[in-house]
Design a protein around this motif. Structure first.
Motif, short mmCIF file in Angstrom:
data_model
loop_
_atom_site.label_atom_id
_atom_site.label_comp_id
_atom_site.label_asym_id
_atom_site.label_seq_id
_atom_site.Cartn_x
_atom_site.Cartn_y
_atom_site.Cartn_z
N THR A 128 0.82 -1.21 0.00
CA THR A 128 0.00 0.00 0.00
C THR A 128 0.85 1.26 0.00
OG1 THR A 128 -0.14 -0.07 2.42
CG2 THR A 128 -1.92 -1.14 1.19
N THR A 129 2.13 1.15 0.39
CA THR A 129 3.05 2.29 0.37
C THR A 129 4.43 1.82 -0.07
OG1 THR A 129 3.65 1.95 2.70
CG2 THR A 129 1.85 3.50 2.25
N ASN A 130 5.21 2.70 -0.68
CA ASN A 130 6.58 2.38 -1.11
C ASN A 130 6.64 1.02 -1.81
OD1 ASN A 130 7.62 4.79 0.10
ND2 ASN A 130 7.65 3.75 2.08
N GLU A 131 5.73 0.86 -2.75
CA GLU A 131 5.50 -0.46 -3.34
C GLU A 131 6.76 -1.08 -3.95
OE1 GLU A 131 3.55 2.19 -3.87
OE2 GLU A 131 1.42 1.65 -3.82
N LEU A 132 7.44 -0.34 -4.83
CA LEU A 132 8.61 -0.91 -5.51
C LEU A 132 9.73 -1.25 -4.53
CD1 LEU A 132 8.92 1.16 -8.82
CD2 LEU A 132 8.50 -1.30 -8.61
N ALA A 133 9.97 -0.37 -3.58
CA ALA A 133 11.04 -0.61 -2.61
C ALA A 133 10.76 -1.85 -1.78
CB ALA A 133 11.21 0.61 -1.70
N HIS A 134 9.51 -2.01 -1.32
CA HIS A 134 9.16 -3.19 -0.53
C HIS A 134 9.27 -4.46 -1.36
CE1 HIS A 134 8.14 -1.11 3.10
NE2 HIS A 134 7.13 -0.44 2.57
#
Length: 216
Positions: A142-148
């Motif tokens: 739901t947030t910082n999708e690519l990084a996660h």
């Protein structure tokens, strides 16, 4: 080719009546199972609780489970012999430390639950993964999708990871459509625009097969 595929949610019982779960329906995982079967693969589909019927293809063997522990046990039985692992299930990270024998009765203004961590199925099986085996993970963010997703790709030693974002309209749990981004260990990114989950599944299977059998 033998595919190990997990799909759907897990339910972690709190008492005989209640459980901790999530909104996954299994639609994406079931569609991937059918897409692999259409390509001639033999699929072991390990499904958490889902209202979907078992796929009709004789190439798909469906194993029904409920909890994360049961899903891990079922996956462990076939992981070593499978050529491709696809972890599409939305597995609960935690479960209640104690399961009530009887229904927990309402008492007081608050209720405190102690949760303990479930086994990380993909990471645990990944420790036994052979070099010739191919592993695909899923990340719903739901947030910082690519990084996660990139972090999960590295930590769990996936060959590919499929990223869903709940911020994309028509994607994620409950929909018949999906929109995903696929990342590999080399940093390549492939975007699938919003389309039916069956179409996304066929695209993912084609991508996986291309990775397994690269053109000369």
């Amino acid at each position: 080719m033998h595919i190990l595929l997990t799909a759907g949610p897990t339910y972690e019982p709190l008492d005989p009546v209640r459980f901790l779960g999530n909104r996954s329906t299994g639609k994406m995982g079931y569609a991937i199972a059918e897409a692999f079967a259409a390509q001639g693969a033999e699929v072991t589909l390990i499904s958490g609780p889902s209202y979907l019927p078992d796929p009709a293809s004789p190439r798909i063997r469906t194993v029904r489970v409920e909890t994360a522990a049961e899903m891990y046990a079922a996956a462990s039985e076939v992981a070593l012999e499978a050529d491709v692992w696809v972890f599409a299930a939305a597995v609960a990270d935690y479960r209640p430390a104690k399961v009530g024998v009887d229904k927990i009765k309402k008492s007081g203004e608050t209720l405190t639950l102690e949760l303990v961590k479930n086994v990380d199925i993909a990471a645990t099986l990944g420790q036994r993964k052979r070099p010739e085996q191919f592993a695909v993970g899923f990340a719903l963010e739901t947030t910082n999708e690519l990084a996660h997703a990139q972090d999960k790709l590295r930590r769990k030693k996936f060959d590919l990871i499929v990223l869903n974002s709940l911020r994309d309209a028509g994607a994620g749990f409950g929909h018949d459509t999906n929109k995903v981004t696929v990342l590999d260990a080399a940093g390549q990114i492939v975007n699938f625009e919003l389309q039916s989950k069956a179409e996304v599944a066929r695209g993912l299977v084609s991508l996986i097969m291309a990775k397994l059998n690269p053109a000369p």
